[in-house]
Design a protein around this motif. Structure first.
Motif, short mmCIF file in Angstrom:
data_model
loop_
_atom_site.label_atom_id
_atom_site.label_comp_id
_atom_site.label_asym_id
_atom_site.label_seq_id
_atom_site.Cartn_x
_atom_site.Cartn_y
_atom_site.Cartn_z
N VAL A 1 0.84 -1.21 0.00
CA VAL A 1 0.00 0.00 0.00
C VAL A 1 0.87 1.25 0.00
N THR A 2 1.89 1.28 0.85
CA THR A 2 2.76 2.45 0.93
C THR A 2 3.56 2.62 -0.36
N ALA A 3 4.14 1.52 -0.86
CA ALA A 3 4.92 1.59 -2.10
C ALA A 3 4.02 1.95 -3.28
N GLY A 4 2.79 1.42 -3.30
CA GLY A 4 1.86 1.76 -4.38
C GLY A 4 1.46 3.22 -4.35
N ASN A 5 1.27 3.76 -3.17
CA ASN A 5 0.95 5.19 -3.04
C ASN A 5 2.09 6.05 -3.55
N PHE A 6 3.33 5.68 -3.19
CA PHE A 6 4.48 6.47 -3.63
C PHE A 6 4.66 6.37 -5.14
N ALA A 7 4.53 5.16 -5.70
CA ALA A 7 4.67 5.00 -7.15
C ALA A 7 3.63 5.83 -7.89
N THR A 8 2.42 5.89 -7.37
CA THR A 8 1.36 6.71 -7.98
C THR A 8 1.72 8.19 -7.92
N ASN A 9 2.27 8.63 -6.78
CA ASN A 9 2.71 10.02 -6.68
C ASN A 9 3.77 10.35 -7.72
#
Length: 449
Positions: free
Chosen positions: A293-301
């Motif tokens: 979830v955290t890595a996915g949020n950062f990749a989206t940013n």
């Protein structure tokens, strides 16, 4: 810049003095000195001898010899007998030792489970799909750790680990299990590199050459990790349903950051040489296996160009990026503990009770989302991240950061870490690109939900 910038901006709280920390955890305020032992003995001697002189002492003893001295002598004899029994119990019994040798005791320390480098942290976080490949990894990890034992190294034990690993590596049907058909040739190259590398490690161990053994063991572990990544499926767990609407990175991703000085000067010096450079290139590996979830949020940013043009805020503890970019947006704190099969959401780890993270913060170049002042308890800012400058000298006795377990690490700076100390406040991110991992990311920006 205030000295407590990290704790105010990164952690979202004020720093706690070490003295108060010790009083809270060691309960110093409740400790009270007891009466000295020799004072009690003197008082007892005076009391007993006074009774003897007045013929009121009911205990029979020799003149000038008090009853408490008889008890003391008996206690000393009992202590000597216990010590002799303990020494006898530590003698070799049936070819074995009653207590483990120092090297074994060192290897069973809980802190030995914590990886101390970026490569080790990323390697150990890969899900174990092929047990034979994982066995080779574990044995070579053991060799790597035993090399850190000072003075007399257990060369025989290391040789046995390497021999057992080589026997497994020479069985392609076991080592290649789980490799997709389209990646067979790539996996075979890594397997061949593992086989050749193990033979080189054997030669270095035969010569008892610590440096060569260490370098060649590192090469073997690097190729083993690449083979495991090919075999690893997506996630080995399903994140909670209440976070299913958030982007998730179900595997690995790589982000390239390019940073320049605000005045455009050439001030970055890289290890490869070539003189000062106008840009700093940082390669960040996103670890979605343990923090999807955290890595996915950062990749989206990154895909939304959220960090392009952002200036850095730097102090001695870290590099903060994206402060106040998206006000009010937050994501759950996400930390996977060693031995667990899925992350813990919304709660920090109790490191003092033995909970240790799979992705430790106590590595130079670890990356985590910051705790915004307005974020709810158990949540982190969705836009602000920081690169941590881990310093062993300012850490706890176990070598762990005092903030270990309070932040959800999701990435590491795998290349360009030597440039982190050269970053200063006011430096600008001119480019942030997701160079790999698109196929592992759910809910790409602009796609249908």
């Amino acid at each position: 810049m205030p000295a407590n910038l990290h704790h105010q901006d990164l952690a979202g709280r004020s720093a706690t003095p070490h003295i108060a920390h010790c009083q809270r955890h060691c309960n110093i305020s409740q400790w009270k000195p007891s009466r000295p032992q020799h004072h009690r003995r003197r008082a007892l001697r005076r009391h007993c001898c006074a009774e003897q002189q007045s013929n009121a002492c009911s205990v029979s003893h020799k003149p000038g010899y008090c009853w408490f001295q008889q008890i003391a002598q008996q206690s000393q004899q009992a202590a000597a007998a216990c010590l002799a029994a303990l020494q006898l119990s530590m003698l070799p019994v049936a070819g074995d030792l009653a207590s483990p040798p120092p090297s074994s005791a060192l290897l069973t320390s809980p802190n030995a489970q914590i990886p101390r480098s970026v490569d080790a942290a990323l390697r150990r976080s890969i899900p174990a799909f092929n047990r034979d490949v994982k066995d080779v990894q574990n044995r070579m990890e053991d060799v790597s750790f035993k090399l850190r034992i000072p003075q007399r190294k257990p060369w025989q034990g290391m040789a046995e680990n390497v021999q057992a690993s080589l026997v497994l590596a020479q069985q392609p049907d076991k080592m290649m299990y789980g490799v997709p058909e389209e990646r067979q040739q790539e996996a075979q190259r890594y397997l061949k590199a593992v086989q050749d590398g193990l033979k080189k490690v054997q030669g270095a161990i035969d010569l008892k050459d610590s440096d060569r053994t260490s370098i060649r063991t590192t090469d073997v572990l690097r190729n083993v990790a690449e083979l495991e990544l090919i075999q690893a499926p997506n996630l080995s767990f399903i994140p909670p349903k209440n976070y299913s609407s958030l982007p998730q990175l179900k595997g690995r991703g790589v982000v390239e950051l390019i940073i320049e000085k605000s005045d455009g000067s050439s001030a970055f010096v890289v290890n490869e040489g070539g003189g000062p450079q106008p840009q700093a290139h940082l390669t960040m590996v996103l670890e979605g296996y343990s923090a999807p979830v955290t890595a996915g949020n950062f990749a989206t940013n990154v895909l939304q160009k959220l960090y392009v043009g952002q200036t850095l805020t730097v102090d001695y503890t870290g590099v903060l990026v994206g402060k106040g970019t998206v006000s009010g947006k937050q994501i759950p704190l996400e930390i996977m503990s060693l031995g667990d099969f899925e992350p813990i959401y919304g709660s920090p780890l109790n490191v003092q009770a033995g909970e240790l993270p799979v992705l430790p913060m106590s590595i130079y170049g670890s990356v985590a989302m910051a705790h915004a002042p307005d974020a709810d308890e158990g949540f982190a800012a969705a836009d602000e991240f920081f690169i941590y400058k881990y310093d062993r000298a300012s850490s706890g006795l176990a070598g762990l950061s005092f903030d270990e377990g309070n932040f959800g690490v999701f990435a590491y700076i795998a290349k360009g870490a030597e440039l982190i100390p050269q970053l200063t406040s006011g430096d600008v991110i001119v480019s942030a690109e997701l160079v790999s991992g698109h196929n592992k990311l759910t809910k790409l920006p602009g796609s249908a939900a």
